[in-house]
Design a protein around this motif. Structure first.
Motif, PDB file in Angstrom:
ATOM      1  N   ILE A  18     -13.189  39.841  35.807  1.00 16.54           N
ATOM      2  CA  ILE A  18     -13.152  38.652  36.667  1.00 16.54           C
ATOM      3  C   ILE A  18     -13.247  37.382  35.825  1.00 16.54           C
ATOM      4  CG2 ILE A  18     -14.096  39.818  38.737  1.00 16.54           C
ATOM      5  CD1 ILE A  18     -16.777  38.365  38.000  1.00 16.54           C
ATOM      6  N   ASP A  19     -12.691  36.291  36.339  1.00 16.42           N
ATOM      7  CA  ASP A  19     -12.736  35.030  35.600  1.00 16.42           C
ATOM      8  C   ASP A  19     -14.180  34.565  35.476  1.00 16.42           C
ATOM      9  OD1 ASP A  19     -10.053  34.954  35.368  1.00 16.42           O
ATOM     10  OD2 ASP A  19      -9.708  33.562  37.029  1.00 16.42           O
ATOM     11  N   PHE A  20     -14.590  34.222  34.291  1.00 15.30           N
ATOM     12  CA  PHE A  20     -15.938  33.674  34.101  1.00 15.30           C
ATOM     13  C   PHE A  20     -15.995  32.994  32.738  1.00 15.30           C
ATOM     14  CE2 PHE A  20     -20.377  33.105  33.588  1.00 15.30           C
ATOM     15  CZ  PHE A  20     -20.915  33.086  34.867  1.00 15.30           C
ATOM     16  N   ASP A  21     -16.249  31.698  32.752  1.00 15.12           N
ATOM     17  CA  ASP A  21     -16.289  30.949  31.503  1.00 15.12           C
ATOM     18  C   ASP A  21     -17.610  30.178  31.485  1.00 15.12           C
ATOM     19  OD1 ASP A  21     -16.029  29.025  29.517  1.00 15.12           O
ATOM     20  OD2 ASP A  21     -13.883  28.737  29.851  1.00 15.12           O
ATOM     21  N   ASP A  22     -18.538  30.583  30.624  1.00 10.96           N
ATOM     22  CA  ASP A  22     -19.867  29.951  30.565  1.00 10.96           C
ATOM     23  C   ASP A  22     -19.768  28.426  30.486  1.00 10.96           C
ATOM     24  OD1 ASP A  22     -21.154  32.384  30.623  1.00 10.96           O
ATOM     25  OD2 ASP A  22     -21.675  32.416  28.488  1.00 10.96           O
ATOM     26  N   ARG A  23     -18.793  27.939  29.702  1.00 11.89           N
ATOM     27  CA  ARG A  23     -18.692  26.487  29.493  1.00 11.89           C
ATOM     28  C   ARG A  23     -18.306  25.769  30.775  1.00 11.89           C
ATOM     29  NH1 ARG A  23     -14.387  27.431  25.049  1.00 11.89           N
ATOM     30  NH2 ARG A  23     -13.835  28.816  26.742  1.00 11.89           N
ATOM     31  N   GLN A  24     -17.338  26.372  31.479  1.00  9.89           N
ATOM     32  CA  GLN A  24     -16.861  25.770  32.722  1.00  9.89           C
ATOM     33  C   GLN A  24     -17.942  25.837  33.806  1.00  9.89           C
ATOM     34  OE1 GLN A  24     -13.039  27.539  33.461  1.00  9.89           O
ATOM     35  NE2 GLN A  24     -12.986  26.565  35.464  1.00  9.89           N
ATOM     36  N   VAL A  25     -18.568  27.018  33.907  1.00  6.42           N
ATOM     37  CA  VAL A  25     -19.621  27.226  34.905  1.00  6.42           C
ATOM     38  C   VAL A  25     -20.745  26.219  34.681  1.00  6.42           C
ATOM     39  CG1 VAL A  25     -21.414  28.872  35.633  1.00  6.42           C
ATOM     40  CG2 VAL A  25     -19.077  29.667  35.284  1.00  6.42           C
ATOM     41  N   ALA A  26     -21.171  26.080  33.425  1.00 10.04           N
ATOM     42  CA  ALA A  26     -22.280  25.164  33.118  1.00 10.04           C
ATOM     43  C   ALA A  26     -21.885  23.727  33.424  1.00 10.04           C
ATOM     44  CB  ALA A  26     -22.678  25.305  31.653  1.00 10.04           C
ATOM     45  N   LEU A  27     -20.659  23.339  33.036  1.00 11.23           N
ATOM     46  CA  LEU A  27     -20.205  21.960  33.248  1.00 11.23           C
ATOM     47  C   LEU A  27     -20.186  21.619  34.744  1.00 11.23           C
ATOM     48  CD1 LEU A  27     -19.230  19.461  31.726  1.00 11.23           C
ATOM     49  CD2 LEU A  27     -16.896  20.269  32.015  1.00 11.23           C
ATOM     50  N   GLU A  28     -19.671  22.545  35.560  1.00 20.38           N
ATOM     51  CA  GLU A  28     -19.635  22.293  37.009  1.00 20.38           C
ATOM     52  C   GLU A  28     -21.048  22.095  37.549  1.00 20.38           C
ATOM     53  OE1 GLU A  28     -17.391  25.544  38.684  1.00 20.38           O
ATOM     54  OE2 GLU A  28     -15.580  24.830  37.645  1.00 20.38           O
ATOM     55  N   MET A  29     -21.975  22.913  37.090  1.00 22.67           N
ATOM     56  CA  MET A  29     -23.350  22.805  37.583  1.00 22.67           C
ATOM     57  C   MET A  29     -24.009  21.501  37.148  1.00 22.67           C
ATOM     58  SD  MET A  29     -24.599  26.657  37.011  1.00 22.67           S
ATOM     59  CE  MET A  29     -23.887  28.012  37.943  1.00 22.67           C
ATOM     60  N   ILE A  30     -23.704  21.091  35.913  1.00 23.90           N
ATOM     61  CA  ILE A  30     -24.269  19.830  35.407  1.00 23.90           C
ATOM     62  C   ILE A  30     -23.776  18.682  36.297  1.00 23.90           C
ATOM     63  CG2 ILE A  30     -24.166  18.168  33.494  1.00 23.90           C
ATOM     64  CD1 ILE A  30     -23.918  20.690  31.609  1.00 23.90           C
ATOM     65  N   LYS A  31     -22.471  18.717  36.603  1.00 24.73           N
ATOM     66  CA  LYS A  31     -21.877  17.628  37.401  1.00 24.73           C
ATOM     67  C   LYS A  31     -22.441  17.633  38.818  1.00 24.73           C
ATOM     68  CE  LYS A  31     -17.934  16.465  34.729  1.00 24.73           C
ATOM     69  NZ  LYS A  31     -16.621  16.905  34.337  1.00 24.73           N
ATOM     70  N   GLU A  32     -22.606  18.837  39.385  1.00 29.70           N
ATOM     71  CA  GLU A  32     -23.144  18.941  40.751  1.00 29.70           C
ATOM     72  C   GLU A  32     -24.551  18.357  40.829  1.00 29.70           C
ATOM     73  OE1 GLU A  32     -23.085  23.024  42.043  1.00 29.70           O
ATOM     74  OE2 GLU A  32     -20.884  23.009  41.970  1.00 29.70           O
ATOM     75  N   ARG A  33     -25.305  18.524  39.739  1.00 28.31           N
ATOM     76  CA  ARG A  33     -26.710  18.091  39.759  1.00 28.31           C
ATOM     77  C   ARG A  33     -26.829  16.577  39.745  1.00 28.31           C
ATOM     78  NH1 ARG A  33     -31.503  19.718  35.510  1.00 28.31           N
ATOM     79  NH2 ARG A  33     -32.669  17.935  36.247  1.00 28.31           N
ATOM     80  N   GLN A  34     -25.766  15.906  39.267  1.00 30.19           N
ATOM     81  CA  GLN A  34     -25.890  14.447  39.092  1.00 30.19           C
ATOM     82  C   GLN A  34     -25.624  13.677  40.380  1.00 30.19           C
ATOM     83  OE1 GLN A  34     -23.317  14.158  35.804  1.00 30.19           O
ATOM     84  NE2 GLN A  34     -24.934  14.532  34.322  1.00 30.19           N
ATOM     85  N   ILE A  60     -26.869  29.156  26.301  1.00 33.60           N
ATOM     86  CA  ILE A  60     -26.234  30.238  27.065  1.00 33.60           C
ATOM     87  C   ILE A  60     -25.544  31.131  26.040  1.00 33.60           C
ATOM     88  CG2 ILE A  60     -24.630  30.784  28.941  1.00 33.60           C
ATOM     89  CD1 ILE A  60     -24.975  27.799  29.841  1.00 33.60           C
ATOM     90  N   ALA A  61     -26.124  32.303  25.803  1.00 33.36           N
ATOM     91  CA  ALA A  61     -25.692  33.102  24.648  1.00 33.36           C
ATOM     92  C   ALA A  61     -24.884  34.343  25.046  1.00 33.36           C
ATOM     93  CB  ALA A  61     -26.923  33.527  23.853  1.00 33.36           C
ATOM     94  N   GLY A  62     -24.103  34.841  24.084  1.00 34.70           N
ATOM     95  CA  GLY A  62     -23.493  36.172  24.220  1.00 34.70           C
ATOM     96  C   GLY A  62     -22.015  36.214  24.521  1.00 34.70           C
ATOM     97  N   LYS A  63     -21.484  35.171  25.203  1.00 35.79           N
ATOM     98  CA  LYS A  63     -20.089  35.282  25.614  1.00 35.79           C
ATOM     99  C   LYS A  63     -19.174  34.220  25.001  1.00 35.79           C
ATOM    100  CE  LYS A  63     -19.048  36.684  29.732  1.00 35.79           C
ATOM    101  NZ  LYS A  63     -18.415  37.963  29.333  1.00 35.79           N
ATOM    102  N   GLY A  64     -19.768  33.161  24.454  1.00 35.22           N
ATOM    103  CA  GLY A  64     -18.994  32.158  23.706  1.00 35.22           C
ATOM    104  C   GLY A  64     -17.676  31.752  24.334  1.00 35.22           C
ATOM    105  N   HIS A  65     -16.586  32.098  23.655  1.00 39.65           N
ATOM    106  CA  HIS A  65     -15.227  31.702  24.094  1.00 39.65           C
ATOM    107  C   HIS A  65     -14.721  32.546  25.253  1.00 39.65           C
ATOM    108  CE1 HIS A  65     -14.808  35.251  21.637  1.00 39.65           C
ATOM    109  NE2 HIS A  65     -13.707  35.499  22.311  1.00 39.65           N
ATOM    110  N   GLU A  66     -15.404  33.658  25.565  1.00 39.99           N
ATOM    111  CA  GLU A  66     -14.857  34.587  26.579  1.00 39.99           C
ATOM    112  C   GLU A  66     -14.673  33.877  27.914  1.00 39.99           C
ATOM    113  OE1 GLU A  66     -16.908  38.669  24.724  1.00 39.99           O
ATOM    114  OE2 GLU A  66     -17.473  37.996  26.726  1.00 39.99           O
ATOM    115  N   THR A  67     -13.587  34.191  28.574  1.00 38.84           N
ATOM    116  CA  THR A  67     -13.293  33.524  29.857  1.00 38.84           C
ATOM    117  C   THR A  67     -13.325  34.546  30.988  1.00 38.84           C
ATOM    118  OG1 THR A  67     -10.962  33.837  29.397  1.00 38.84           O
ATOM    119  CG2 THR A  67     -11.891  31.664  28.867  1.00 38.84           C
ATOM    120  N   TYR A  68     -14.028  35.646  30.742  1.00 36.15           N
ATOM    121  CA  TYR A  68     -14.056  36.727  31.724  1.00 36.15           C
ATOM    122  C   TYR A  68     -15.404  37.427  31.713  1.00 36.15           C
ATOM    123  CZ  TYR A  68     -13.306  39.005  27.287  1.00 36.15           C
ATOM    124  OH  TYR A  68     -13.442  39.392  25.977  1.00 36.15           O
TER     125      TYR A  68
END
Ligand SMILES: CC(=O)N[C@H]1[C@@H](OP(=O)(O)OP(=O)(O)OC[C@H]2O[C@@H](n3ccc(=O)[nH]c3=O)[C@H](O)[C@@H]2O)O[C@H](CO)[C@@H](O)[C@@H]1O[C@H](C)C(=O)N[C@@H](C)C(=O)N[C@H](CCC(=O)O)C(=O)O
Ligand SMILES: Nc1ncnc2c1ncn2[C@@H]1O[C@H](COP(=O)(O)OP(=O)(O)OP(=O)(O)O)[C@@H](O)[C@H]1O
Ligand SMILES: N[C@H](CCC[C@H](N)C(=O)O)C(=O)O
Ligand SMILES: [Mg+2]
Length: 486
Positions: free
Chosen positions: A470-486, A454-462
């Protein structure tokens, strides 16, 4: 400091009769406090002279301007307020950069990473550090939010002064090309200037690559032209990058080089990638040492070499340097792995230029066992010409490219995507304008052995959409999706 004392730093300026005590220097009327000197700057979007009246109403004791103004406090007229601001800031904050070792890092990619590596080494050597860059400004352990990678001269000098008050001995900072041409760093007394690399970016602002290179060269030209043996200046250049030749020519400072391909003062030989990171043989002017990194990618070796050369020149023992660098796990949002117990690899990275995207994808290719999903967008109100190139790199080096939005700012997200698509006619890719949906698409489909970058935004939280942040954190978004999938 009183007004007359302050103004003595500006030659051939008419001193007003009044001599108020100046409590602060301010360039934004919204930040004016009682007794401040308001500096009117003609900006790229608005003319700060418009706000002089409001600044006086809020308590400004005097105004620095480029023409006479009808206000009831002294108005000091100079030819160029932005230039004068840097000079006054240096004086007002008592020349803070002369009281510490200042390292400036410029280049297209790797500045944030390299500055953090240098900070880590300095800290391990017991130095009290300051850091200024894309993510924040940092005084020892205290972080301060920042808008620009390299702030304006007032913010900079004020921050340096706070560092001096906290007995910071070494400050390392990123120096952007915008800052160099806008004179934000005028007055910064750099001891060591470091160059990472130069590839395409910011052509919206600099227009041509030659102009962009010239902007970067200013850091080296501005190192000074006299040889003060008690205060030597050093340029640390990447010998594998052709721009280094020009930078060497413009500086009078001592030049040291680092490289992987070309002969240089600091070199990495026998680079080997292993399951935990990489190792190489470090060659310095006097000795050779084995280095084992937790970082991966050839680009990381360049950053590490730049950091090692800087620390070496700053008289840190090689053993301390290597011990510190071997401990580094990575820098936030730079090739950062997201771990939620999934069977595939998810990496969040800040690649937002053609060269960084290419480097990062080539590194992923070295360990990906199956497919490579890349979620990539291009920022709005930024270099449009890099969009089709980045899209093409994504299609060439990933099996499953997904084009999405990255801070569209004032632009139509679909128009940005169209610019990207212009570079990839006939290629296989997916367009999902909503960044969350794009990440979801990749995470839902990834299987064991696949990599999702997931490229381009790194540490950005918006995410900046129009005027809204708006709030947006690639790491958090990805982690939530990974957990939901399990
Ligand atoms: C295009 C650009 O470089 N713009 C920078 C520039 O803003 P500007 O000239 O538009 O300023 P302006 O908004 O017209 O304001 C003019 C004056 O009026 C004052 N003002 C303004 C409004 C008001 O209500 N009251 C008021 O007093 C302002 O304080 C200022 O003194 O000067 C400002 C102060 O130094 C910067 O914050 C601003 O960066 C903007 C936010 C930006 O997005 N810059 C990017 C392109 C940038 O500089 N990026 C590099 C990093 C690039 C990289 O990492 O590769 C960076 O160093 O951040
Ligand atoms: N030496 C390098 N050469 C090429 N690409 C690099 C290098 N170092 C890092 N990168 C890539 O560039 C991205 C940005 O790295 P980093 O934040 O360190 O650069 P930067 O110069 O500070 O960028 P910015 O100008 O946006 O502040 C990383 O996420 C990685 O993908
Ligand atoms: N310092 C860079 C960061 C770009 C990050 C990317 N997410 C974007 O918004 O384009 C710039 O301002 O061009
Ligand atoms: Mg940076």
């Amino acid at each position: 400091m009183n007004l007359h004392t302050l103004l003595r730093a500006l030659p051939l300026v008419n001193l007003p009769k009044e001599n108020p005590e100046i409590t602060e220097l301010v360039q934004d009327n919204r930040k004016v406090t009682e007794g401040s000197l308001f500096i009117c700057i003609k900006g790229l979007t608005v003319d700060g002279h418009r706000f002089a009246e409001e600044a006086v109403q809020k308590g400004a004791a005097a105004v620095l301007a480029e023409h006479e103004l009808d206000v009831n406090v002294p108005v000091i007229v100079v030819k160029n307020t932005k230039r004068a601001m840097a000079i006054l800031a240096d004086v007002f904050y008592e020349q803070p950069t002369r009281k510490m070792q200042l390292v400036g890092i410029t280049g297209t990619n790797g500045k944030t990473t390299t500055s953090h590596l240098i900070e880590q080494i300095f800290r391990s050597a017991g130095r009290r550090t300051g850091l200024i860059g894309t993510m924040y400004m940092k005084i020892i352990d205290q972080t301060i939010e920042t808008k620009n990678t390299t702030p304006d001269s007032l913010t900079l000098q004020h921050t340096f002064k706070k560092m001096v008050d906290e007995q910071v001995s070494d400050c390392v900072m990123e120096v952007s090309s915008h800052a160099l041409v806008q004179g934000r760093v005028h007055g910064c007394d750099y001891d060591i200037a470091v160059f990472t690399n130069l590839t395409q970016d910011h052509l919206d602002y600099h227009k041509t690559f030659a102009e962009y290179r010239r902007a970067k060269s200013l850091l080296f030209a501005q190192l000074g032209n006299s040889f003060d043996q008690s205060h030597p200046k050093y340029a640390i250049l990447n010998a594998d990058d052709p721009a280094s030749k020009e930078f060497e020519e413009v500086t009078a400072a001592h030049v040291f080089t680092y490289a992987i391909e070309q002969k240089a003062d600091f070199m990495a030989k026998n680079i080997v990638m292993n399951p935990h990171g990489m190792s190489f043989t470090l060659v310095t002017p006097f000795e050779e040492q084995q280095v084992n990194l937790k970082l991966i990618g050839k680009f990381s070796v360049y950053n590490v070499l730049a950091a090692i050369a800087t620390a070496y020149i700053a008289n840190i023992p090689l053993r301390t340097i290597i011990e510190a660098i071997e401990k580094v796990e990575g820098v936030r949002g730079r090739f950062e792995t997201v771990r939620g117990g999934q069977q595939f690899t998810v990496i969040v990275d800040y690649a937002h230029t053609p060269d960084s995207l290419e480097n990062v994808l080539k590194t992923v290719q070295q360990f990906a066992e199956k497919r490579i999903f890349v979620v990539i967008g291009c920022g709005g109100d930024r270099d449009k010409t890099k969009r089709p190139i980045m899209a093409n790199i994504a299609c060439q080096l990933a099996t499953d490219p997904i084009f999405t939005s990255d801070n569209p700012r004032s632009e139509d997200p679909l128009a940005i995507l169209r610019d990207m698509e212009a570079g990839v006619e006939g290629k296989q890719y997916k367009v999902i304008p909503d960044r969350k949906e794009a990440i979801q698409y990749a995470i839902d489909r990834a299987e064991e052995g696949d990599v999702v970058l997931i490229a381009g935004k790194g540490h950005e939280t918006y995410q900046i959409i129009g005027e809204n942040v708006i709030d947006f954190d690639d790491r958090q978004v990805a982690l939530e999706m990974i957990k939901e999938r399990q």
